[in-house]
Design a protein around this motif. Structure first.
Motif, PDB file in Angstrom:
ATOM      1  N   SER B  78      10.271  39.407 -26.133  1.00  0.00           N
ATOM      2  CA  SER B  78      10.544  39.352 -24.708  1.00  0.00           C
ATOM      3  C   SER B  78      12.001  39.296 -24.319  1.00  0.00           C
ATOM      4  O   SER B  78      12.318  38.927 -23.223  1.00  0.00           O
ATOM      5  CB  SER B  78       9.814  38.144 -24.134  1.00  0.00           C
ATOM      6  OG  SER B  78      10.014  37.059 -25.001  1.00  0.00           O
ATOM      7  N   TYR B 267       9.746  24.893 -13.606  1.00  0.00           N
ATOM      8  CA  TYR B 267       9.437  24.658 -15.009  1.00  0.00           C
ATOM      9  C   TYR B 267       7.966  24.931 -15.287  1.00  0.00           C
ATOM     10  O   TYR B 267       7.579  25.265 -16.388  1.00  0.00           O
ATOM     11  CB  TYR B 267       9.797  23.228 -15.407  1.00  0.00           C
ATOM     12  CG  TYR B 267       9.194  22.198 -14.498  1.00  0.00           C
ATOM     13  CD1 TYR B 267       9.871  21.775 -13.365  1.00  0.00           C
ATOM     14  CD2 TYR B 267       7.956  21.663 -14.762  1.00  0.00           C
ATOM     15  CE1 TYR B 267       9.316  20.855 -12.521  1.00  0.00           C
ATOM     16  CE2 TYR B 267       7.402  20.734 -13.926  1.00  0.00           C
ATOM     17  CZ  TYR B 267       8.086  20.330 -12.802  1.00  0.00           C
ATOM     18  OH  TYR B 267       7.534  19.415 -11.964  1.00  0.00           O
ATOM     19  N   GLU B 268       7.147  24.809 -14.245  1.00  0.00           N
ATOM     20  CA  GLU B 268       5.743  25.116 -14.459  1.00  0.00           C
ATOM     21  C   GLU B 268       5.541  26.609 -14.530  1.00  0.00           C
ATOM     22  O   GLU B 268       4.651  27.089 -15.210  1.00  0.00           O
ATOM     23  CB  GLU B 268       4.907  24.532 -13.326  1.00  0.00           C
ATOM     24  CG  GLU B 268       5.017  23.034 -13.297  1.00  0.00           C
ATOM     25  CD  GLU B 268       3.748  22.393 -12.847  1.00  0.00           C
ATOM     26  OE1 GLU B 268       3.047  23.016 -12.046  1.00  0.00           O
ATOM     27  OE2 GLU B 268       3.461  21.283 -13.313  1.00  0.00           O
ATOM     28  N   GLU B 270       7.340  28.568 -16.001  1.00  0.00           N
ATOM     29  CA  GLU B 270       7.579  28.957 -17.386  1.00  0.00           C
ATOM     30  C   GLU B 270       6.323  28.806 -18.209  1.00  0.00           C
ATOM     31  O   GLU B 270       6.060  29.560 -19.116  1.00  0.00           O
ATOM     32  CB  GLU B 270       8.676  28.090 -17.999  1.00  0.00           C
ATOM     33  CG  GLU B 270      10.009  28.756 -17.922  1.00  0.00           C
ATOM     34  CD  GLU B 270      11.090  27.907 -18.526  1.00  0.00           C
ATOM     35  OE1 GLU B 270      12.217  28.027 -18.035  1.00  0.00           O
ATOM     36  OE2 GLU B 270      10.812  27.162 -19.460  1.00  0.00           O
ATOM     37  N   GLN B 271       5.553  27.805 -17.872  1.00  0.00           N
ATOM     38  CA  GLN B 271       4.305  27.602 -18.577  1.00  0.00           C
ATOM     39  C   GLN B 271       3.329  28.725 -18.326  1.00  0.00           C
ATOM     40  O   GLN B 271       2.478  28.998 -19.143  1.00  0.00           O
ATOM     41  CB  GLN B 271       3.651  26.313 -18.108  1.00  0.00           C
ATOM     42  CG  GLN B 271       3.884  25.155 -19.004  1.00  0.00           C
ATOM     43  CD  GLN B 271       2.981  24.044 -18.610  1.00  0.00           C
ATOM     44  OE1 GLN B 271       3.158  23.433 -17.583  1.00  0.00           O
ATOM     45  NE2 GLN B 271       1.983  23.811 -19.410  1.00  0.00           N
ATOM     46  N   PHE B 272       3.476  29.314 -17.166  1.00  0.00           N
ATOM     47  CA  PHE B 272       2.582  30.405 -16.843  1.00  0.00           C
ATOM     48  C   PHE B 272       2.940  31.687 -17.584  1.00  0.00           C
ATOM     49  O   PHE B 272       2.245  32.674 -17.464  1.00  0.00           O
ATOM     50  CB  PHE B 272       2.645  30.722 -15.348  1.00  0.00           C
ATOM     51  CG  PHE B 272       1.925  29.754 -14.471  1.00  0.00           C
ATOM     52  CD1 PHE B 272       2.585  28.676 -13.950  1.00  0.00           C
ATOM     53  CD2 PHE B 272       0.601  29.936 -14.174  1.00  0.00           C
ATOM     54  CE1 PHE B 272       1.933  27.787 -13.120  1.00  0.00           C
ATOM     55  CE2 PHE B 272      -0.061  29.045 -13.334  1.00  0.00           C
ATOM     56  CZ  PHE B 272       0.612  27.963 -12.812  1.00  0.00           C
ATOM     57  N   GLN B 273       4.039  31.612 -18.281  1.00  0.00           N
ATOM     58  CA  GLN B 273       4.549  32.823 -18.904  1.00  0.00           C
ATOM     59  C   GLN B 273       3.457  33.552 -19.665  1.00  0.00           C
ATOM     60  O   GLN B 273       2.776  32.987 -20.502  1.00  0.00           O
ATOM     61  CB  GLN B 273       5.666  32.458 -19.863  1.00  0.00           C
ATOM     62  CG  GLN B 273       6.383  33.659 -20.413  1.00  0.00           C
ATOM     63  CD  GLN B 273       7.409  33.226 -21.445  1.00  0.00           C
ATOM     64  OE1 GLN B 273       7.056  32.612 -22.438  1.00  0.00           O
ATOM     65  NE2 GLN B 273       8.659  33.519 -21.208  1.00  0.00           N
ATOM     66  N   GLY B 274       3.323  34.836 -19.390  1.00  0.00           N
ATOM     67  CA  GLY B 274       2.221  35.542 -20.021  1.00  0.00           C
ATOM     68  C   GLY B 274       1.062  35.659 -19.065  1.00  0.00           C
ATOM     69  O   GLY B 274       0.276  36.577 -19.134  1.00  0.00           O
ATOM     70  N   MET B 275       0.939  34.710 -18.184  1.00  0.00           N
ATOM     71  CA  MET B 275      -0.121  34.802 -17.191  1.00  0.00           C
ATOM     72  C   MET B 275       0.551  35.102 -15.870  1.00  0.00           C
ATOM     73  O   MET B 275       1.117  34.230 -15.225  1.00  0.00           O
ATOM     74  CB  MET B 275      -0.861  33.475 -17.097  1.00  0.00           C
ATOM     75  CG  MET B 275      -1.869  33.469 -15.973  1.00  0.00           C
ATOM     76  SD  MET B 275      -2.604  31.846 -15.900  1.00  0.00           S
ATOM     77  CE  MET B 275      -3.600  31.987 -14.457  1.00  0.00           C
ATOM     78  N   ARG B 411      18.880  23.229 -16.217  1.00  0.00           N
ATOM     79  CA  ARG B 411      18.524  21.860 -16.578  1.00  0.00           C
ATOM     80  C   ARG B 411      18.717  20.904 -15.430  1.00  0.00           C
ATOM     81  O   ARG B 411      17.893  20.033 -15.165  1.00  0.00           O
ATOM     82  CB  ARG B 411      19.337  21.408 -17.784  1.00  0.00           C
ATOM     83  CG  ARG B 411      18.606  21.672 -19.078  1.00  0.00           C
ATOM     84  CD  ARG B 411      19.222  20.968 -20.218  1.00  0.00           C
ATOM     85  NE  ARG B 411      20.572  21.409 -20.460  1.00  0.00           N
ATOM     86  CZ  ARG B 411      21.534  20.618 -20.912  1.00  0.00           C
ATOM     87  NH1 ARG B 411      21.273  19.357 -21.171  1.00  0.00           N
ATOM     88  NH2 ARG B 411      22.731  21.081 -21.123  1.00  0.00           N
ATOM     89  N   GLU B 414      16.158  21.491 -12.671  1.00  0.00           N
ATOM     90  CA  GLU B 414      14.840  20.976 -13.055  1.00  0.00           C
ATOM     91  C   GLU B 414      14.762  19.479 -12.810  1.00  0.00           C
ATOM     92  O   GLU B 414      13.733  18.946 -12.413  1.00  0.00           O
ATOM     93  CB  GLU B 414      14.554  21.283 -14.525  1.00  0.00           C
ATOM     94  CG  GLU B 414      14.031  22.692 -14.733  1.00  0.00           C
ATOM     95  CD  GLU B 414      13.821  23.024 -16.188  1.00  0.00           C
ATOM     96  OE1 GLU B 414      14.367  22.306 -17.060  1.00  0.00           O
ATOM     97  OE2 GLU B 414      13.120  23.999 -16.467  1.00  0.00           O
TER      98      GLU B 414
END
Lengths: 299, 442, 296
Positions: B78, B267-268, B270-275, B411, B414
């Motif tokens: 990526s 930051y959330e 980023e968690q979704f990354q891919g979705m 940082r 966040e």
């Protein structure tokens, strides 16, 4: 003579006990075993859950991957994802490359490590323990900083984009030597003494006594090295340029790119990639049977 | 005695045989190419389907240019992996002959001395006419009077919206010229929660790299503020006279998720990354680049629209180019330049237009049916929008430390999202630390 | 013992054993490590020639707040090690029997180890998703109204990674423990039974001491691995949120490959190395004592 109904015969086979066991004994053992299976199944299920998810995802259409509430059983079931994943990138070639690299690394590592481990465990020479500590110490240096020097070294040898570059660095890590040394230390010295009295040379002791007794340890190391080599991503990324030298992890990464991930294809591909290592592991289980060790000791 | 000797002999033989194994590979793998063939390595990233299209084009190039062979060096992953590989190859003195880079890393690489100056090749070539290309592309390629790359394609950031969700809620589509306040009002009507208060459908999402690449600078500009001055030589996030406008813009940014709950926190995301929330129908609008049509096309039940971004005082967006560069130390720079020219002048531009991957750099390619008819949505807005935009990369000092600056910004912001420090404090901290980075003697 | 009489008449024998490994080891391990040591005393941005600056990198390191904070993160991650070891040992004991289908279970437990980190991390990221993830679904179902945000939370970021690691590597060490358990001679158990020992006593007096070598190995390798935790962070959190899950090696990686500070990255790596060396030496000395006690 004991009456043998088919239930009894089945139970005896299943629980691996003789035909003459009493009913009481059979019930007791059966109960204990059932309990054991229960624990095993519960633990296995918790381990398995994420894989059930990857399996289910690999059979979905892209739109169904993230629908909410989560769909465990795909509808429709897309078996074509597997051949589609296989064809999206040259998987056949990647499998071949990964096999060549992993097998060579494993054989090389196990062989050289076992020789060195025996030296560290049973032979005396000046500086033995100090050199062993140096071996241990190298395990503590993060790979990220040594990557570039190794890369430059390989480039100077002209070995970029070759099998050597993929195999050699992984063959000489200290992990194998460390592991096998620990195992060799547990082999009773009496066996080696007996062999020496019989007139065996050092190499014979190594070859005929120590190695066979280390079956599980060798099989374990082989599995680990194969696994490590099979799943290695960062190093092949740096060292491989052309499509026909890529290994499987690089192929998998191809499903993930700047625009997002082809989830169902990625999962299908991952599942295919797991298979060989799993097979190797199952085959190696042959070494994990108590009987072999006992036989060697008594004989 | 003899028994021991024979063992020694046997084992020596075995060991030697084993050591010879790697040599076999050496022999087996030597593919010495001593012909006059010039072999080019073309480094790029992208989806496998893109590669297939590109390969066909390159095959045509090879047919027209016997004596040149092109190897595609595809770097999966990526983005980070691409830069890492580029670096490693440059460090070892074996860079590719041609590489695809985009604006933000382009200047960094120039400043680090890794790219070849192509000015003379471009100026001497009669086929390269500046007027044929979008002005923004050439301006972006120029660095201190020289050109280090050839234009290929570019993107702007626009607002995509899911027509079906809007229709279901009975809300009017977003339009060109919308202001922040109205945007928030519209967005609030598009959020869905379930009985526990959990958000099932968001109104607005960003791409998952927006914190990593300071895409929120957009908002600063839209409010009349800015973070970088003098094309990136000076950092002014927390400095007068911009700090007030900057703070307002950042406050708006943070409120989107923390106060109005119309978008997930950074930051959330980023968690979704891919979705991709937007693609999955879980978000009504998305701020993203003009490569999205390429992705949307793969989803069948998806009706989307596109418009310019909402702003507060200043309509502004970013544009970013992808260019073809020749790294220093490439073995066949002239041939690489030929290939670059082929991809930027010819048929390939039309193909780009058709796939929707980005906006082709060649103006004529955007005026054909390929560009206009290949999607149900009018994509001209993407070009218009760019006229009121600015370059997403900076040519000044900050380009060299781009990645570090992002990290500091990310940082600290966040921490604000996580309610650990106040926005004002975060801005001052960022200002201090970035100034520190920029002033260091490297 | 009799080893003394094995004199130096064939002094080259040990070297004969050692050479293949040692030759490759020097080329591919010691040489690059030496190079990286030199890099630690230089300023090198990878693309231009390195510049010698003496100890400056180390001085910067001492004053670098991020360094100490990330060191703290790394040590926190290592709290999961005793849990990992216990779980692996438990699994090994569980599967160290000859009942039907045991190979099936052993395989399932090993499954997490075999999969690529990317696939595993993606799946776990999905599991940990605060809104749509399976874990929070489960928690809400049992009545927890505001389950933690896991990877997006300052407090739960590190524990999330620890939990995933325990799950992922349990099967790995299980294999090692299993191999060790297999090597324990059955006679010792039989002797203990004759003496009237129960299951717990058998474990404590026979199994546990015989596992000491493997325990040492597992502890040392897990600690070394723990100090170097990287892949999971790279794929799952990229060090966030707000740097709370950044480990030292991740910091090294960023310095080397994203910020063009290879010299500084090498310096950090060497400080980390010295730290690990110290800890391992300590374990080694303790291990030597144990070895002498058990084996004489």
């Amino acid at each position: 003579m004991v009456e043998t109904s088919w239930i009894r015969r089945f139970l005896c086979w299943f629980l691996q006990v003789g035909h003459t066991t009493s009913r009481q004994e059979l019930l007791r053992k059966g109960f204990k075993t059932m309990l054991l299976y229960l624990v095993l199944v519960v633990t296995a299920f918790s381990m398995l859950l994420p894989f059930l998810w990857t399996l289910s995802t690999s059979l979905k259409i892209p739109e169904a991957v993230f629908i909410y509430p989560p769909q465990w059983i795909p509808d429709p079931v897309v078996w074509e994802n597997y051949p589609a994943a296989w064809n999206a990138v040259p998987f056949g070639r990647f499998f071949l490359n990964s096999f060549i690299v992993a097998i060579s690394t494993t054989l090389g590592n196990v062989f050289t490590s076992s020789l060195a481990a025996y030296a560290f465990a049973r032979l005396t020479f000046p500086g033995r323990d100090k050199i062993f500590l140096v071996y241990l110490a190298t395990l503590m240096v993060p790979g990220q900083v040594t990557m570039i020097p190794v890369f430059v070294l390989l480039k100077n040898l002209g070995w970029i984009d070759t099998y050597q570059a993929l195999i050699l660095p992984g063959m000489f890590t200290a992990y194998g030597t460390f592991l096998l040394r620990q195992f060799f230390l547990t082999i009773p010295r009496e066996l080696e003494e007996a062999a020496r009295i019989d007139g065996c040379g050092v190499f014979q002791i190594y070859w005929r006594i120590v190695l066979p007794l280390s079956g599980p340890a060798l099989a374990t190391l082989a599995t680990f090295v194969f696994l490590g080599s099979w799943n290695e991503f960062l190093w092949p990324l740096l060292v491989v340029n052309s499509m026909n030298m890529k290994t499987l992890p690089l192929g998998l990464a191809g499903f993930q790119n700047l625009y997002g991930t082809d989830w169902s294809l990625l999962m299908a591909a991952s599942n295919m990639v797991i298979m060989p290592v799993l097979l190797l592991y199952i085959v190696n289980q042959r070494f994990f049977v108590k009987g072999i060790i006992m036989g060697a000791l008594k004989g | 005695m003899t028994r021991v000797l024979s063992f020694k002999f046997r084992t020596v033989a075995r060991v030697l045989l084993f050591l010879a194994l790697p040599l076999l590979f050496l022999v087996g793998c030597e593919k010495e190419n001593k012909s006059d063939l010039k072999e080019l390595e073309f480094m790029l990233s992208g989806k496998p389907s893109e590669l297939k299209v590109l390969r066909k084009q390159i095959d045509r190039f090879e047919a027209e240019n016997p004596g040149i062979k092109v190897h595609l060096l595809h770097v999966p992953g990526s983005g980070k992996e691409y830069e890492q590989k580029f670096l490693t190859m440059a460090a070892a003195g074996t860079p590719a002959d041609l590489a695809m880079v985009f604006t933000m890393i382009y200047y960094t690489y120039i400043q680090r001395g890794t790219l070849l100056d192509l000015t003379s090749m471009i100026e001497e070539d009669p086929d390269f006419r500046k007027e044929d290309y979008f002005e923004t592309n050439w301006e972006g390629l120029e660095y201190h009077g020289a050109y280090y790359g050839v234009p290929l394609m570019w993107i702007t950031y626009v607002l995509y919206y899911n027509k079906q969700i809007f229709d279901k809620e009975g809300v009017k589509y977003p339009y060109d010229g919308m202001r922040w306040d109205e945007f928030v009002d519209v967005a609030k009507r598009l959020v869905h929660r379930d009985s526990d208060g959990r958000i099932l459908q968001y109104a607005f999402v960003w791409p998952d790299f927006y914190m990593k690449e300071s895409l929120w600078y957009l908002l600063l500009h839209q409010n009349g503020g800015r973070a970088l001055l003098r094309d990136g030589d000076e950092y002014v996030l927390g400095k007068e006279p911009y700090v007030r406008a900057n703070t307002e813009a950042l406050r708006y940014f943070i409120d989107l998720s923390e106060k109005h709950h119309i978008s997930p926190a950074s930051y959330e995301l980023e968690q979704f990354q891919g979705m991709d929330l937007f693609l999955e129908g879980k978000a009504a609008m998305k701020l993203s680049g003009s490569w999205e049509p390429f992705v949307f096309r793969e989803r069948k039940f998806f009706e989307w629209g596109v418009t310019s971004l909402p702003f507060s005082t200043n309509p502004y967006t970013f544009h970013s180019s992808t260019m073809l560069v020749v790294p220093k130390g490439a073995k066949h720079p002239k041939e690489a330049f030929k290939l670059a020219k082929y991809l930027s002048c010819g048929e390939h531009q039309n193909i780009l237009a058709e796939t929707g991957r980005a906006i082709p750099s060649l103006i004529s390619a955007t005026q054909t049916d390929f560009y206009k008819k290949s999607f149900e949505v009018d994509r001209d807005i993407m070009i218009q929008v760019a006229k009121s935009g600015g370059r997403s990369g900076y040519k000044g000092k900050s380009a060299m430390y781009r990645s570090e600056i992002y990290d500091i910004e990310k940082r600290n912001l966040e921490l604000v999202f996580l309610h650990q420090i106040s926005l004002e404090e975060a801005i001052q901290r960022i200002q201090q630390r970035v100034e520190n980075v920029l002033s260091k003697e490297r | 013992m009799k080893e003394a009489s094995q004199k130096s008449s064939r002094w080259w024998v040990p070297w004969f054993f050692l050479l293949p490994s040692f030759a490759g080891f020097c080329t591919f391990m010691l040489l690059p490590i030496g190079a990286s040591l030199c890099m630690a005393f230089c300023n090198w941005d990878i693309l231009s020639p390195p510049r010698f600056i003496g100890f400056q990198n180390f001085v910067t390191l001492l004053h670098d707040r991020d360094f100490w904070s990330y060191l703290g993160n790394t040590l926190y991650f290592m709290l999961g090690i005793p849990i990992q070891m216990a779980v692996s040992l438990f699994l090994a004991i569980l599967v160290d029997r000859k009942i039907r289908g045991i190979v099936f279970f052993r395989t399932i437990f090993f499954l997490p180890v075999v999969s690529s980190l990317i696939a595993v991390a993606m799946v776990w990221r999905w599991i940990y998703h605060p809104e749509f993830g399976v874990l929070n679904e489960l928690l809400r179902w049992v009545g927890v109204s505001h389950p933690p945000r896991w990877l997006g939370s300052l407090d739960w970021g590190k524990p999330s990674i620890i939990i995933m690691e325990v799950w992922r590597v349990a099967g790995y060490d299980m294999l090692l423990y299993l191999a060790a358990l297999q090597a324990i001679p059955q006679e010792l158990y039989e002797a203990a039974e004759i003496d009237g020992a129960n299951a717990w006593e058998k474990f404590w007096h026979v199994t546990w001491p015989m596992l000491s070598f493997v325990n040492f190995f597992v502890l040392v390798t897990r600690m070394i691995g723990g100090f170097q935790i990287f892949g999971q962070i790279f794929v799952m959190t990229q060090g966030g949120p707000a740097g709370s899950t950044t480990s030292l090696v991740y910091y090294i990686y960023r310095n080397a490959f994203e910020w063009f500070r290879m010299g500084y990255a090498s310096a950090i790596a060497w400080v980390l190395f010295l730290l690990m060396l110290g800890v391992t030496l300590l374990q080694w000395k303790l291990g030597q004592k144990r070895q002498k006690e058990t084996y004489g």
